[in-house]
Design an enzyme around this catalytic site. Sequence first.
Site, PDB file in Angstrom:
ATOM      1  N   ASP A 106      -9.138 -77.229  27.151  1.00  0.00           N
ATOM      2  CA  ASP A 106      -7.985 -78.023  26.433  1.00  0.00           C
ATOM      3  C   ASP A 106      -6.700 -77.810  26.974  1.00  0.00           C
ATOM      4  O   ASP A 106      -6.359 -76.605  27.148  1.00  0.00           O
ATOM      5  CB  ASP A 106      -8.278 -77.367  24.934  1.00  0.00           C
ATOM      6  CG  ASP A 106      -7.464 -78.357  24.011  1.00  0.00           C
ATOM      7  OD1 ASP A 106      -6.169 -78.946  24.136  1.00  0.00           O
ATOM      8  OD2 ASP A 106      -8.165 -78.606  22.950  1.00  0.00           O
ATOM      9  N   SER A 158      -5.247 -83.637  20.557  1.00  0.00           N
ATOM     10  CA  SER A 158      -6.544 -83.232  20.952  1.00  0.00           C
ATOM     11  C   SER A 158      -7.586 -83.813  19.932  1.00  0.00           C
ATOM     12  O   SER A 158      -8.848 -84.030  20.341  1.00  0.00           O
ATOM     13  CB  SER A 158      -6.831 -81.554  20.592  1.00  0.00           C
ATOM     14  OG  SER A 158      -5.943 -81.090  21.622  1.00  0.00           O
ATOM     15  N   THR A 169     -11.296 -80.012  18.982  1.00  0.00           N
ATOM     16  CA  THR A 169     -12.308 -80.287  19.920  1.00  0.00           C
ATOM     17  C   THR A 169     -13.552 -79.823  19.238  1.00  0.00           C
ATOM     18  O   THR A 169     -14.620 -80.952  19.484  1.00  0.00           O
ATOM     19  CB  THR A 169     -11.881 -79.558  21.180  1.00  0.00           C
ATOM     20  OG1 THR A 169     -10.511 -79.764  21.478  1.00  0.00           O
ATOM     21  CG2 THR A 169     -12.767 -80.163  22.240  1.00  0.00           C
ATOM     22  N   GLU A 177     -15.963 -75.134  25.307  1.00  0.00           N
ATOM     23  CA  GLU A 177     -14.428 -75.338  25.540  1.00  0.00           C
ATOM     24  C   GLU A 177     -13.697 -74.342  25.552  1.00  0.00           C
ATOM     25  O   GLU A 177     -13.929 -73.116  25.108  1.00  0.00           O
ATOM     26  CB  GLU A 177     -13.914 -76.050  24.087  1.00  0.00           C
ATOM     27  CG  GLU A 177     -12.368 -76.401  24.214  1.00  0.00           C
ATOM     28  CD  GLU A 177     -11.720 -76.700  22.982  1.00  0.00           C
ATOM     29  OE1 GLU A 177     -10.660 -77.461  22.939  1.00  0.00           O
ATOM     30  OE2 GLU A 177     -12.000 -76.030  21.986  1.00  0.00           O
ATOM     31  N   ASP A 211      -4.579 -74.583  26.194  1.00  0.00           N
ATOM     32  CA  ASP A 211      -3.570 -75.612  25.373  1.00  0.00           C
ATOM     33  C   ASP A 211      -2.636 -74.665  24.500  1.00  0.00           C
ATOM     34  O   ASP A 211      -1.233 -74.937  24.781  1.00  0.00           O
ATOM     35  CB  ASP A 211      -4.226 -76.489  24.618  1.00  0.00           C
ATOM     36  CG  ASP A 211      -3.664 -77.345  23.463  1.00  0.00           C
ATOM     37  OD1 ASP A 211      -2.800 -78.156  24.259  1.00  0.00           O
ATOM     38  OD2 ASP A 211      -3.235 -77.040  22.405  1.00  0.00           O
ATOM     39  N   HIS A 257       1.229 -74.837  25.027  1.00  0.00           N
ATOM     40  CA  HIS A 257       2.354 -75.064  23.959  1.00  0.00           C
ATOM     41  C   HIS A 257       3.415 -73.880  24.018  1.00  0.00           C
ATOM     42  O   HIS A 257       4.624 -74.241  23.679  1.00  0.00           O
ATOM     43  CB  HIS A 257       1.784 -75.193  22.764  1.00  0.00           C
ATOM     44  CG  HIS A 257       0.968 -76.217  22.396  1.00  0.00           C
ATOM     45  ND1 HIS A 257       1.625 -77.596  22.076  1.00  0.00           N
ATOM     46  CD2 HIS A 257      -0.389 -76.855  22.174  1.00  0.00           C
ATOM     47  CE1 HIS A 257       0.773 -78.622  21.925  1.00  0.00           C
ATOM     48  NE2 HIS A 257      -0.536 -78.122  22.033  1.00  0.00           N
ATOM     49  N   HIS A 309      -6.185 -83.556  27.662  1.00  0.00           N
ATOM     50  CA  HIS A 309      -4.735 -83.617  27.922  1.00  0.00           C
ATOM     51  C   HIS A 309      -4.153 -82.702  28.575  1.00  0.00           C
ATOM     52  O   HIS A 309      -4.866 -81.552  28.905  1.00  0.00           O
ATOM     53  CB  HIS A 309      -4.135 -84.107  26.676  1.00  0.00           C
ATOM     54  CG  HIS A 309      -4.285 -83.096  25.753  1.00  0.00           C
ATOM     55  ND1 HIS A 309      -3.586 -81.868  25.812  1.00  0.00           N
ATOM     56  CD2 HIS A 309      -4.776 -82.866  24.691  1.00  0.00           C
ATOM     57  CE1 HIS A 309      -3.829 -81.074  25.055  1.00  0.00           C
ATOM     58  NE2 HIS A 309      -4.553 -81.695  24.113  1.00  0.00           N
TER      59      HIS A 309
HETATM   60 ZN   LIG Z   1      -6.148 -80.527  23.289  1.00  0.00          ZN
END
Ligand SMILES: [Zn+2]
Length: 386
Positions: free
Chosen positions: A69, A111, A164, A277, A282, A286, A325
Site C-alpha cells: 500500500d 485505497s 485494502t 498486503e 502508506d 502520509h 498507488h
Molecule cells: Zn492505499
Amino acid sequence: MKKAYILFTLLLSCVTLGAQDPDSRDKSRYAVNNFDEDDHYTMYQPYETVSVEEPKGRKVKNVILMIGDGMGLEQLSAAWICNGRSLNIIDNFPSTGIQWTYSANRLVTDSAAAGTALATGSKTKNGKIAMSPDDEVLETLSEYAKSKGKKTGTSVVCRICDATPAVFSTHAAHRDSLYNITAQFVDSGLDFLFGGGLKWWENRPDGRDLTAEVESKGYTFVKDIDALEAVESTPVIALTAYKELPPALDRGDVHQASVRKALELLDCKEGFFLMVEGSCIDDYGHANKVGFVMEEIFDFDRTVGTVLEWAAEDGETLVVVTADHATGGMTLLAGSVKDQKVSVNFSNTGHNGVAIPVFAWGPHSEDFVGTYENAELSERIKKLIK
Ligand SMILES: [Zn+2]
C-alpha cells in the site's frame, strides 16, 4: 559477489559506526514527525534476498496477490539502493508491467477505489468498498475464487476493516463504516484471516459478539501469533492488535510467520487465492517518514521472499506484486549506492496519481507484461483462477 559486498559493508559498518543491529538502532529518531530527521535513511544491515527460478509448468493452481500500500517506484528504488541493490520484489520477477491507478471520479485515487479496482475489475469512486459508483455490489477475486471451489485468505498488518483487506471480502458505500465492514468478515467465507482491528471486533455498539459468531461457524479465533502457529486447520481468524500491528521494527517476523501459516493451511487439491498486503508503507508515506517507509518495504519484501520460496517448491503458483498507488509525493533526490543511503523529499502528505509497477512470477507471468488499467490487472488475474 553480492554476499561479499554485503559482508564488506557489514564490516565497514561495524568499524565506523559500532556494531549496528536492528535492536540497537535509535528508533526514537523516527518517533517525531520532523521533516529534517525523516528525509534520509541509511541501511546498516542489508538482508539477503532469495533467488528462485520460475517453474516450467503452465498450470495455475494458486494465486497470491501481494499489495504494497503506497509503494510507488520511488519508494521501491530507495529500498533497493538501501538494501545493497537488492530486493526480492525487484530481483526475482521475470515479467513486469505498469498499471494506471486513477479512480472513477478522481485522478488521484484513495485505497478504497484503487483496491476495489484490483479486487473486482471495476473502477469506482473514491471511498467505495467493492461497490460501484451507484452502490451496486461488485464480486471480488476472493469471492470469485471461493465460487470456483478454492480456499481463500487475507493477511495484512493493518486493521482488517482498512480499505485494502475490506475490498476483497466486504462491501460498503463508505470506507469509514468500520463496525459494519468488520462485521461482514463473519460471513466472508475467508478460510484464513490475519490482521489487527480488535477495536471494531470487540465491545461493539450493536452488542454483537463476533468471536462467538465465527466460532459457531466453525472458525478458530486467536489473538496472538503463537496461538496461530498452533492452529492445524481452516477456517481461522487471527486478530493480533487493537488497531494496526506495531511498526515493522517492533513487529519482528510476524507477517512472514502469518503468511507461512496461511500457505500451510490453504494448500489443497483445489488451490487457493491469497491476498497479502504490506499495509503500513502508506501510513508512513502520509507521515513523511522515510525510515519507517523503508522498514515497512523491507518487511513486505521479506514476506515476498517467504512466498517465493514456497511457490518455487509448489510449481503451480502465480505470484503478482503491485501497489494501489504511491504516497507522499516522495522523490529520491540524493544518496549513495555504495553507502546504501538515500535522501528524499516529500511533496505532500496524500497520495499521487503516478502509474504503478506490476511484478509477476510463476505460470502465466507473461500475461502481466504491458501497460494497462488497475481494473484490467484484476481481470487478467481472474482469467487465471479456474
Ligand atoms: Zn492505499
